[in-house]
Enzyme design. Sequence first.
Site, mmCIF file in Angstrom:
data_model
loop_
_atom_site.group_PDB
_atom_site.id
_atom_site.type_symbol
_atom_site.label_atom_id
_atom_site.label_comp_id
_atom_site.label_asym_id
_atom_site.label_seq_id
_atom_site.Cartn_x
_atom_site.Cartn_y
_atom_site.Cartn_z
ATOM 1 N N HIS A 95 0.855 -1.453 0.353
ATOM 2 C CA HIS A 95 0.332 -0.062 0.034
ATOM 3 C C HIS A 95 0.782 0.587 0.341
ATOM 4 O O HIS A 95 0.358 2.431 -0.542
ATOM 5 C CB HIS A 95 -1.078 -0.342 1.198
ATOM 6 C CG HIS A 95 -2.494 -0.714 1.079
ATOM 7 N ND1 HIS A 95 -2.603 -1.697 2.243
ATOM 8 C CD2 HIS A 95 -2.391 -1.555 0.025
ATOM 9 C CE1 HIS A 95 -3.641 -2.344 1.526
ATOM 10 N NE2 HIS A 95 -3.680 -2.050 0.397
ATOM 11 N N CYS A 408 -11.865 2.424 -17.115
ATOM 12 C CA CYS A 408 -10.792 2.685 -16.055
ATOM 13 C C CYS A 408 -9.886 1.792 -16.108
ATOM 14 O O CYS A 408 -9.615 2.271 -15.115
ATOM 15 C CB CYS A 408 -11.994 2.918 -14.750
ATOM 16 S SG CYS A 408 -12.709 1.546 -14.134
HETATM 17 C C1 PEP Z 1 -9.966 -3.432 -15.322
HETATM 18 O O1 PEP Z 1 -10.273 -4.439 -14.998
HETATM 19 O O2 PEP Z 1 -9.772 -2.672 -15.884
HETATM 20 C C2 PEP Z 1 -10.802 -2.819 -13.650
HETATM 21 C C3 PEP Z 1 -10.354 -1.087 -14.069
HETATM 22 O O3 PEP Z 1 -10.558 -3.486 -12.710
HETATM 23 P P1 PEP Z 1 -9.450 -4.290 -11.747
HETATM 24 O O4 PEP Z 1 -8.094 -4.067 -12.493
HETATM 25 O O5 PEP Z 1 -9.479 -3.321 -10.390
HETATM 26 O O6 PEP Z 1 -9.888 -5.479 -12.124
#
Ligand code: PEP
Length: 580
Positions: A95, A408
């Site tokens: 973290h 994202c």
């Molecule tokens: C993704 O899968 O692109 C995402 C943003 O979620 P994580 O990386 O937390 O799985």
Amino acid sequence: MSESSTANAILAEVERLSAQLSQSASAYLQERVLDIRDVAGQLLAAAYPDVPVARFELTEPSIVIAEDLTPSQFLSLDRSLTKGLILTHAGKTSHTVILARAFGIPTLSGISVSDCEAALATKVYLHAELGIVAVNANTGVEIYFDRAMQLADNRINQQKRFAGKQGMTRDGKRIEVAANIACAVEAEGAFSQGAEGVGLFRTEMLFMDRASAPTEEEQFRAYSDVLKAAEGKPIIIRTMDIGGDKPIDYLNLPAEQNPFLGYRAVRIYPQFLNLFRTQLRAILRAACCGHARVMVPMIQSIEEIRWVKEQMRIVANELSTDGVDHVAHIELGIMVEIPAVAFMIDQFSKEVDFFSIGSNDMTQYLLAVDRDNDQVSGLYNSMAPSFLRMLRQVVDTAHANGRWVGLCGELGADARLLPLLVGAGLDEVSMSAPNIPATKALLAELDSQACRTLFEAACDCATIADVKAVLDNREQGEEGKSLLDTECVFKRANYRTKEEAIQALVGNLALTGRTDAEFLLEEDIWAREAVFSTGLGFGFAIPHTKSENIRHSSISIAQLESRLTGSLNPAMWISSSCLP
Ligand code: PEP
Ligand code: MG
């Protein structure tokens, strides 16, 4: 219990848990020892408020060298004086490392403190991107790093001018540039770097590294802290994405052969119904403090999202019955990270308000390539035409059905692909905060119509190499830059060596938006020099290279103040992907 036995009890428990975790075969669990120590330190400080706690007081700009550093020790450092971290034990899931990245502090790990003894109380250069720590630097190295710092400062200052602006292409198409965060304390840094909202709040971090789940109150505080810091900007709170690569011991989830295809995210909510409803209660209550949206990870079917909506109705009714302040109707979205969803966007549009493409998981599921497996990492590439066609399918269908779409995953911060994301018509991109100013700066150079043409051409490609070739012809997508421009001409430059001249001129190509990868470009030039070294002793020299790390073919010219050691005056350098 006497005071000394309280302290002893805490310390004994720390030793017991640390010994257990250190013996674990999992690197992830070994790294949790630090979090246990951190909590123990906070417990001791709370139990003995009168006992002075040893603090790290920085009095001048410093690079902090430590075996390990807990998140709270890191947060107690004066961040304006913390110029870098060198840690022995921090792994990629630490973290502290996640926080340091969010605050833009260069960090290197895996270096033992004993190897750093020579660095104590002396001048040290740390270049995290290149993975270099330089101690007792000679003049040449000092000149290199001093110039590198100057160039980096110029770049940061130049990009900071965009932090406060809206994400917009040069022809006025809006694209919201938001931040990904994992804890409340990151929000402040994200907004100061220009986040127009939070596109992904990974709430599972609140559930990790502890013995039991956070209470409703604790979650309420975490979500409302972020919403208050946002001052009305939208915050997408993603419900817990537990399982897969994010294990939580206290849930006792069974070990699985294929955890990424297994029991994770929304799939575990029915079994842990109280846990899920508690999170929804906390979110609906916190939503009174600002503009909150809820997003559900790993949705695969319409039934799943209908079930989630039913739970939201039940929780909202409970809160009303209990007379607790809350928001009854909140915007709801899903992560588009399972390929099946891409073909059902019209149906999902009837159920939800927005979509966010999780490019990390979508790439691994669409291409059937484990995102964490080095053996197949060469196949993990979001530039694949199939990925781009998926993007087109999702965005076009969502828009046709009146819904907006963000992205994202890590892809959002990839400067090279930004013209394609703009061309796809995304409404929002969300990324780790330090990338926000640079993304806004690059967006301001792009033309949305030209990006669409570029995107269509990329979707029509047969191979990744073909997509790269389309991208190399970037002038379709952004303001063209001429081969030779006064922004790349220097009079009376004070370079003393060929190394300095190449570094400075390549650094300027980054400052003028001609490259996003200055170190790779510099390497390309040196690779070319190794094969065909620029001749010395003439009136001018032309080191040149063909490189995929340049956005616009460029010629840079420097007239030198004095002759390079043993060589040239003036100097001329060309770097180009393809000379016209
Ligand atoms: C993704 O899968 O692109 C995402 C943003 O979620 P994580 O990386 O937390 O799985
Ligand atoms: Mg994901």
